[in-house]
Design an enzyme around this catalytic site. Structure first.
Site, mmCIF file in Angstrom:
data_model
loop_
_atom_site.group_PDB
_atom_site.id
_atom_site.type_symbol
_atom_site.label_atom_id
_atom_site.label_comp_id
_atom_site.label_asym_id
_atom_site.label_seq_id
_atom_site.Cartn_x
_atom_site.Cartn_y
_atom_site.Cartn_z
ATOM 1 C CB CYS A 95 -21.775 41.931 63.967
ATOM 2 S SG CYS A 95 -23.060 42.265 64.328
ATOM 3 C CG HIS A 363 -24.137 46.965 66.120
ATOM 4 N ND1 HIS A 363 -23.493 47.056 64.940
ATOM 5 C CD2 HIS A 363 -24.542 45.992 66.838
ATOM 6 C CE1 HIS A 363 -22.663 45.761 64.618
ATOM 7 N NE2 HIS A 363 -23.923 45.035 65.710
ATOM 8 C CB CYS A 393 -19.359 39.120 68.483
ATOM 9 S SG CYS A 393 -20.309 39.794 68.791
#
Length: 407
Positions: A95, A363, A393
């Site tokens: 990510c 996301h 994160c």
């Protein structure tokens, strides 16, 4: 902070709308998303393609990237008509991929290797293929014949390690962040997104994904597909947890999304030479890694490191973005930052993700770092603010924080 000719400054930004699992953009590959974003950034900036020194891209769903278009940044710039001499770099850091692409760009500026760069991040998560593991070729007695398909989404691509949803839930409880609190945050994320959407906040941030339909007119996806208007506590409380997590559900986590985001960065001196007006200064990008279980605390650690690098404190920060990989992340990390002060924790939650987060917006892994950085800068500027930090994160507890200053 004093302005310096070598400062890295943001001059424009753009992201696609984010699609949801099974949505209208499910067939669009990552490379196409990057190409769309590059073209939109050139259009918005007024720059010529030959004025871009490099394109640094972050994408993390590598099986999808490899299936459709290996070295996606290079393919995207050539498809978009950039000169053959334009450099490209692809980064996979889960990510954190696109924030790491920002970090790589800042380093190249300091080394004098480039002056104008496009930084992008993209993933077409729902386009991830099913596969047959190669070991079956020789472990089966027949060695030739049909095999069962496997889904690489199971386990989030981290075989041999704990599932991230499980770890996030366990660590949340360790810090006193309950399932109910995570559901409340998720409801708030949707509500804040809805308020921002209603006032047209995202109109200047995203652009449509155009999906070819063969001989038919193309399908135009005009807004984020993930948000679920009307999300409420009663509905979320009925959802089962996932991956054996004690707290994480499909309702307090984002979906499986498709999308891209990008920005043009340049040095302050080059921006002046090109007649570009800086929107914000990227002060630094800080990276950390912790025990792989503690993915929910990583944004807090990255924020602490980033502020120390920038010679700032939390008291200087007016807005925070923490990527909602799960609702647990902003809750746990703001609690860590509050250092046991409930009043401080309440304040930090109030200034975090004020327009909603990934639980509502989505996301698409490689795009989220740039998305939260752009959202942070836009809201800071709208409020007349100065300093902010965006943290994210990444799988197995790596994390980045981007510290920004509005011009």
């Amino acid at each position: 902070m004093a302005k310096n000719a070598n400062d890295a400054v943001l001059v424009t930004y753009a992201r696609t709308v984010f699609d949801k699992f099974g949505g209208p953009a499910r067939s669009v590959p990552t490379c196409d998303l990057i190409q769309m974003t590059l073209e939109k950034l050139i259009e918005k900036s007024g720059l010529k393609k030959e004025q871009i020194d490099e394109v640094n891209n972050g994408s993390a769903v590598l099986m999808e990237v490899g299936m459709n278009s290996d070295i996606p940044a290079r393919q995207a710039i050539l498809r978009a008509g950039f000169p053959d001499t334009t450099l490209s770099f692809h980064i996979d850091r889960a990510c954190c991929s696109s924030t790491s692409a920002i970090q790589h760009t800042l380093r190249n500026f300091k080394l004098g290797e480039s002056e104008v760069a496009i930084v992008s991040g993209a993933d077409a998560m729902q386009n991830l293929p099913l596969y047959i593991h190669p070991r079956y070729r020789f472990e089966d007695a027949a060695k030739v014949g049909n095999r069962y398909l496997q889904d690489p989404m199971i386990g989030a691509g981290y075989p041999g390690f704990g599932k991230v949803a499980y770890d996030a839930g366990v660590v949340a409880l360790e810090f006193g962040v309950t399932r109910e609190m995570q559901d409340e945050w998720a409801v708030g994320s949707h509500a804040k997104w809805g308020a921002a959407f209603d006032r047209g906040y995202f109109d200047d941030e995203y652009f449509p994904i155009v999906v070819p339909q063969g001989k038919k007119p193309p399908l135009v996806v005009e807004k984020d597909q993930q948000p679920r208007p009307g999300t409420n506590m009663e509905a979320l409380s009925k959802l089962p947890t996932v991956y054996d997590s004690p707290t994480v559900t499909a309702g307090n986590a984002p979906g499986i999304n498709t999308g891209a985001a990008g920005m043009i960065l340049t040095t302050r001196a080059k921006a002046e030479a090109l007649g570009l007006k800086p929107i914000a200064k990227i002060i630094c990008v800080a990276s950390i890694a912790e025990d792989e279980k503690y993915i929910a605390t990583v944004p807090a650690g990255a924020i602490k490191k980033g502020l120390a690098m920038a010679d700032l404190t939390l008291n200087d920060v007016e807005l925070i973005e923490i990527n909602e990989a799960f609702a647990a992340m902003p809750l746990v990390s703001t609690k860590v930052l509050s250092e046991g002060d409930d009043g401080k924790w309440k304040h930090l939650k109030e200034i975090t993700n004020v327009n909603g987060g990934a639980v509502a917006i989505g996301h698409p892994i490689g795009a989220s770092g740039i998305r939260i950085t752009t959202t942070l800068i836009r809201e800071l500027k709208a409020r007349g603010g100065r300093y902010g930090v965006a943290a994210i994160c990444g799988g197995l507890a790596q994390g980045d924080a981007v510290v920004v200053e509005i011009e």
